[in-house]
Design a protein around this motif. Structure first.
Motif, PDB file in Angstrom:
ATOM      1  N   GLN A 139      -9.196  25.574 -39.151  1.00 34.06           N
ATOM      2  CA  GLN A 139      -7.876  25.975 -38.662  1.00 34.06           C
ATOM      3  C   GLN A 139      -6.773  25.091 -39.241  1.00 34.06           C
ATOM      4  O   GLN A 139      -5.665  25.568 -39.533  1.00 34.06           O
ATOM      5  CB  GLN A 139      -7.837  25.951 -37.136  1.00 34.06           C
ATOM      6  N   ALA A 140      -7.061  23.822 -39.420  1.00 35.69           N
ATOM      7  CA  ALA A 140      -6.065  22.927 -40.017  1.00 35.69           C
ATOM      8  C   ALA A 140      -5.730  23.366 -41.437  1.00 35.69           C
ATOM      9  O   ALA A 140      -4.553  23.416 -41.837  1.00 35.69           O
ATOM     10  CB  ALA A 140      -6.579  21.489 -40.008  1.00 35.69           C
ATOM     11  N   ASP A 141      -6.755  23.689 -42.211  1.00 37.90           N
ATOM     12  CA  ASP A 141      -6.528  24.178 -43.572  1.00 37.90           C
ATOM     13  C   ASP A 141      -5.762  25.501 -43.557  1.00 37.90           C
ATOM     14  O   ASP A 141      -4.869  25.722 -44.380  1.00 37.90           O
ATOM     15  CB  ASP A 141      -7.861  24.359 -44.295  1.00 37.90           C
ATOM     16  N   GLU A 142      -6.101  26.380 -42.620  1.00 38.59           N
ATOM     17  CA  GLU A 142      -5.433  27.677 -42.517  1.00 38.59           C
ATOM     18  C   GLU A 142      -3.961  27.507 -42.157  1.00 38.59           C
ATOM     19  O   GLU A 142      -3.086  28.211 -42.688  1.00 38.59           O
ATOM     20  CB  GLU A 142      -6.137  28.551 -41.476  1.00 38.59           C
ATOM     21  N   ALA A 143      -3.677  26.572 -41.257  1.00 38.74           N
ATOM     22  CA  ALA A 143      -2.285  26.328 -40.866  1.00 38.74           C
ATOM     23  C   ALA A 143      -1.448  25.914 -42.069  1.00 38.74           C
ATOM     24  O   ALA A 143      -0.312  26.384 -42.243  1.00 38.74           O
ATOM     25  CB  ALA A 143      -2.223  25.253 -39.785  1.00 38.74           C
ATOM     26  N   LYS A 144      -1.996  25.050 -42.902  1.00 39.30           N
ATOM     27  CA  LYS A 144      -1.259  24.594 -44.076  1.00 39.30           C
ATOM     28  C   LYS A 144      -1.052  25.736 -45.061  1.00 39.30           C
ATOM     29  O   LYS A 144       0.054  25.900 -45.618  1.00 39.30           O
ATOM     30  CB  LYS A 144      -2.009  23.447 -44.753  1.00 39.30           C
ATOM     31  N   ARG A 145      -2.082  26.539 -45.291  1.00 40.62           N
ATOM     32  CA  ARG A 145      -1.946  27.664 -46.214  1.00 40.62           C
ATOM     33  C   ARG A 145      -0.901  28.659 -45.718  1.00 40.62           C
ATOM     34  O   ARG A 145      -0.064  29.156 -46.500  1.00 40.62           O
ATOM     35  CB  ARG A 145      -3.294  28.366 -46.391  1.00 40.62           C
ATOM     36  N   CYS A 146      -0.926  28.946 -44.422  1.00 44.00           N
ATOM     37  CA  CYS A 146       0.035  29.905 -43.866  1.00 44.00           C
ATOM     38  C   CYS A 146       1.452  29.323 -43.855  1.00 44.00           C
ATOM     39  O   CYS A 146       2.431  30.055 -44.075  1.00 44.00           O
ATOM     40  CB  CYS A 146      -0.390  30.315 -42.462  1.00 44.00           C
TER      41      CYS A 146
ATOM     42  N   ILE B 284      -9.994  20.161 -24.140  1.00 45.36           N
ATOM     43  CA  ILE B 284     -10.469  19.131 -25.075  1.00 45.36           C
ATOM     44  C   ILE B 284     -10.546  19.707 -26.483  1.00 45.36           C
ATOM     45  O   ILE B 284     -10.105  19.077 -27.460  1.00 45.36           O
ATOM     46  CB  ILE B 284     -11.843  18.585 -24.622  1.00 45.36           C
ATOM     47  N   ILE B 285     -11.069  20.931 -26.604  1.00 46.02           N
ATOM     48  CA  ILE B 285     -11.142  21.565 -27.929  1.00 46.02           C
ATOM     49  C   ILE B 285      -9.736  21.856 -28.442  1.00 46.02           C
ATOM     50  O   ILE B 285      -9.444  21.660 -29.633  1.00 46.02           O
ATOM     51  CB  ILE B 285     -11.982  22.854 -27.880  1.00 46.02           C
ATOM     52  N   TYR B 286      -8.861  22.297 -27.555  1.00 44.15           N
ATOM     53  CA  TYR B 286      -7.474  22.530 -27.977  1.00 44.15           C
ATOM     54  C   TYR B 286      -6.832  21.241 -28.478  1.00 44.15           C
ATOM     55  O   TYR B 286      -6.114  21.232 -29.481  1.00 44.15           O
ATOM     56  CB  TYR B 286      -6.656  23.112 -26.825  1.00 44.15           C
ATOM     57  N   GLY B 287      -7.101  20.141 -27.788  1.00 46.00           N
ATOM     58  CA  GLY B 287      -6.558  18.858 -28.237  1.00 46.00           C
ATOM     59  C   GLY B 287      -7.080  18.458 -29.602  1.00 46.00           C
ATOM     60  O   GLY B 287      -6.331  17.949 -30.451  1.00 46.00           O
ATOM     61  N   GLU B 288      -8.368  18.696 -29.843  1.00 43.51           N
ATOM     62  CA  GLU B 288      -8.949  18.413 -31.160  1.00 43.51           C
ATOM     63  C   GLU B 288      -8.284  19.267 -32.235  1.00 43.51           C
ATOM     64  O   GLU B 288      -8.027  18.793 -33.349  1.00 43.51           O
ATOM     65  CB  GLU B 288     -10.452  18.675 -31.125  1.00 43.51           C
ATOM     66  N   LEU B 289      -8.000  20.515 -31.889  1.00 44.60           N
ATOM     67  CA  LEU B 289      -7.352  21.412 -32.842  1.00 44.60           C
ATOM     68  C   LEU B 289      -5.935  20.938 -33.169  1.00 44.60           C
ATOM     69  O   LEU B 289      -5.544  20.873 -34.342  1.00 44.60           O
ATOM     70  CB  LEU B 289      -7.308  22.826 -32.274  1.00 44.60           C
ATOM     71  N   VAL B 290      -5.163  20.607 -32.147  1.00 43.06           N
ATOM     72  CA  VAL B 290      -3.793  20.139 -32.373  1.00 43.06           C
ATOM     73  C   VAL B 290      -3.801  18.904 -33.267  1.00 43.06           C
ATOM     74  O   VAL B 290      -3.039  18.805 -34.239  1.00 43.06           O
ATOM     75  CB  VAL B 290      -3.093  19.841 -31.035  1.00 43.06           C
ATOM     76  N   SER B 291      -4.683  17.968 -32.957  1.00 41.55           N
ATOM     77  CA  SER B 291      -4.770  16.740 -33.744  1.00 41.55           C
ATOM     78  C   SER B 291      -5.147  17.036 -35.194  1.00 41.55           C
ATOM     79  O   SER B 291      -4.565  16.475 -36.132  1.00 41.55           O
ATOM     80  CB  SER B 291      -5.794  15.800 -33.105  1.00 41.55           C
ATOM     81  N   SER B 292      -6.116  17.926 -35.384  1.00 41.80           N
ATOM     82  CA  SER B 292      -6.582  18.252 -36.724  1.00 41.80           C
ATOM     83  C   SER B 292      -5.499  18.959 -37.534  1.00 41.80           C
ATOM     84  O   SER B 292      -5.278  18.640 -38.709  1.00 41.80           O
ATOM     85  CB  SER B 292      -7.835  19.135 -36.624  1.00 41.80           C
ATOM     86  N   VAL B 293      -4.804  19.917 -36.930  1.00 40.54           N
ATOM     87  CA  VAL B 293      -3.750  20.644 -37.646  1.00 40.54           C
ATOM     88  C   VAL B 293      -2.640  19.700 -38.066  1.00 40.54           C
ATOM     89  O   VAL B 293      -2.135  19.774 -39.197  1.00 40.54           O
ATOM     90  CB  VAL B 293      -3.204  21.797 -36.780  1.00 40.54           C
ATOM     91  N   ARG B 294      -2.264  18.787 -37.190  1.00 37.38           N
ATOM     92  CA  ARG B 294      -1.138  17.893 -37.510  1.00 37.38           C
ATOM     93  C   ARG B 294      -1.442  16.926 -38.647  1.00 37.38           C
ATOM     94  O   ARG B 294      -0.531  16.389 -39.262  1.00 37.38           O
ATOM     95  CB  ARG B 294      -0.714  17.130 -36.247  1.00 37.38           C
ATOM     96  N   LYS B 295      -2.709  16.730 -38.944  1.00 38.25           N
ATOM     97  CA  LYS B 295      -3.063  15.867 -40.071  1.00 38.25           C
ATOM     98  C   LYS B 295      -2.791  16.543 -41.408  1.00 38.25           C
ATOM     99  O   LYS B 295      -2.632  15.873 -42.431  1.00 38.25           O
ATOM    100  CB  LYS B 295      -4.539  15.468 -39.990  1.00 38.25           C
ATOM    101  N   LYS B 296      -2.745  17.882 -41.409  1.00 43.70           N
ATOM    102  CA  LYS B 296      -2.624  18.609 -42.672  1.00 43.70           C
ATOM    103  C   LYS B 296      -1.377  19.478 -42.775  1.00 43.70           C
ATOM    104  O   LYS B 296      -0.986  19.852 -43.881  1.00 43.70           O
ATOM    105  CB  LYS B 296      -3.858  19.487 -42.876  1.00 43.70           C
ATOM    106  N   SER B 297      -0.769  19.816 -41.653  1.00 43.03           N
ATOM    107  CA  SER B 297       0.338  20.761 -41.681  1.00 43.03           C
ATOM    108  C   SER B 297       1.463  20.285 -40.770  1.00 43.03           C
ATOM    109  O   SER B 297       1.217  19.663 -39.732  1.00 43.03           O
ATOM    110  CB  SER B 297      -0.143  22.148 -41.225  1.00 43.03           C
ATOM    111  N   SER B 298       2.688  20.612 -41.146  1.00 36.15           N
ATOM    112  CA  SER B 298       3.845  20.306 -40.294  1.00 36.15           C
ATOM    113  C   SER B 298       4.242  21.514 -39.455  1.00 36.15           C
ATOM    114  O   SER B 298       5.253  21.463 -38.739  1.00 36.15           O
ATOM    115  CB  SER B 298       5.029  19.868 -41.152  1.00 36.15           C
ATOM    116  N   ALA B 299       3.467  22.613 -39.515  1.00 36.99           N
ATOM    117  CA  ALA B 299       3.783  23.815 -38.747  1.00 36.99           C
ATOM    118  C   ALA B 299       3.844  23.512 -37.251  1.00 36.99           C
ATOM    119  O   ALA B 299       3.115  22.651 -36.741  1.00 36.99           O
ATOM    120  CB  ALA B 299       2.735  24.897 -39.003  1.00 36.99           C
ATOM    121  N   LEU B 300       4.710  24.214 -36.553  1.00 36.01           N
ATOM    122  CA  LEU B 300       4.754  24.130 -35.101  1.00 36.01           C
ATOM    123  C   LEU B 300       3.503  24.818 -34.543  1.00 36.01           C
ATOM    124  O   LEU B 300       3.140  25.909 -34.981  1.00 36.01           O
ATOM    125  CB  LEU B 300       6.006  24.810 -34.557  1.00 36.01           C
TER     126      LEU B 300
END
Length: 300
Positions: A31-38, A62-78
């Motif tokens: 999802q982090a990679d997808e966020a950056k591509r989108c 907890i899974i949502y928190g992991e997702l938020v953390s992971s996305v923010r490492k690769k993408s600046s998307a809201l």
């Protein structure tokens, strides 16, 4: 009010699987990679659902928190969490149900690290997904739930999307505004916006219905930004109508439709975003960046 178009991409949905959409991101890393591509394709807002270890839709904060953390490492998307958490397909039986209680949804609001935006449904709705067979997926959003959820989001400076499934939801929101639930500025942007959800239960995905509810919403909440989405084959007709009406937000992605506007099956969420960008630019709309979307939506 903005003069740019902010595109929300919904890259998974609650019920999709790789059997139908092999390119769908499952893990938080995917999802982090997808966020950056989108984001690069033109979508500054990333609407998320998460999966458990069996691949079923989950409401686990907890899974949502992991997702938020992971996305923010690769993408600046809201990042936006769907606050209703969505229906769930049992990975063993295939049966669809809505297992999440109001307490589950309140717990999800406290996801850490927090996302940027949360969706909140106003009123009751019988959810429907075109092409799916199930008996009922009814979702009740009680006034007591809304009076807990919305103040929490305001206090924590998250942008609140109010999901509107029919015109009754607009008038429910107006009653809550009269109570002072949305603060001193009322239901206005930044801080809040309206999302007209069409073809997922409640109102039909027709141009006539969109024009009606758009005008009704402008009468009740003239300073609120408006987002529009529609299910399946109606997706692009409704998105194009929304753009012509002057809406400054639309949503796309495989949560809403697996196809492109020409009827061909999409091969990625990026291709879907690029399709919407092309439609918008052809009718003279400028695409919002992440910074533009922040100015449009995030509480001051």
């Amino acid at each position: 009010m903005s003069d740019k178009l902010a595109i929300v991409v919904a890259p998974t949905g609650a019920l999709n699987s790789r059997d139908r959409t092999p390119f769908m991101p499952y893990t938080v890393e995917e999802q982090a990679d997808e966020a950056k591509r989108c984001e690069n394709a033109g979508a500054p807002i990333y609407h998320v659902h998460v999966r458990d270890k069996k691949g079923a839709n989950s409401g686990d904060p907890i899974i949502y928190g992991e997702l938020v953390s992971s996305v923010r490492k690769k993408s600046s998307a809201l990042i936006q969490i769907g606050g209703a958490l969505g229906p769930r397909r049992d990975p063993d039986t295939g049966l669809i149900s809505y297992p999440f209680t109001e307490d589950d949804r309140l717990a999800a609001l406290k996801t850490k690290p927090a996302p940027d935006l949360f969706t909140v449904k106003i009123g009751a709705v019988e959810l429907q997904v075109p092409g799916e067979q199930y008996e009922t997926v009814g979702l009740r959003n009680s006034p007591s739930f809304l009076r807990k959820a919305i103040p929490y989001l305001i206090e924590n400076k998250l942008c609140v999307e109010l999901e509107i499934f029919d015109v009754g939801c607009l008038y429910n929101a107006k009653k809550l505004e009269a109570e002072g639930l949305f603060g001193s500025r009322g239901l206005s942007s930044p801080g809040f916006y309206l999302h007209y959800v069409m073809g997922h239960g409640g109102q039909p995905a027709t141009m006539k219905q969109l024009m009606y509810i758009f005008e009704e919403g402008k009468k009740l909440f003239p300073d609120a930004e408006v987002c529009v989405s529609a299910a399946a084959d109606d997706c692009y007709t409704i998105i194009t109508t929304a753009l012509l009406l002057g809406c400054n937000m639309v949503r796309c992605g495989i949560e809403d439709s697996h196809k492109l506007s020409n009827g061909r099956m999409a091969t990625s969420n990026v291709e879907i975003v690029e399709n919407v960008v092309r439609i918008a630019e052809e009718i003279g709309r400028n695409i919002a960046s992440v910074e533009d979307a922040k100015k449009m939506l995030m509480p001051e």
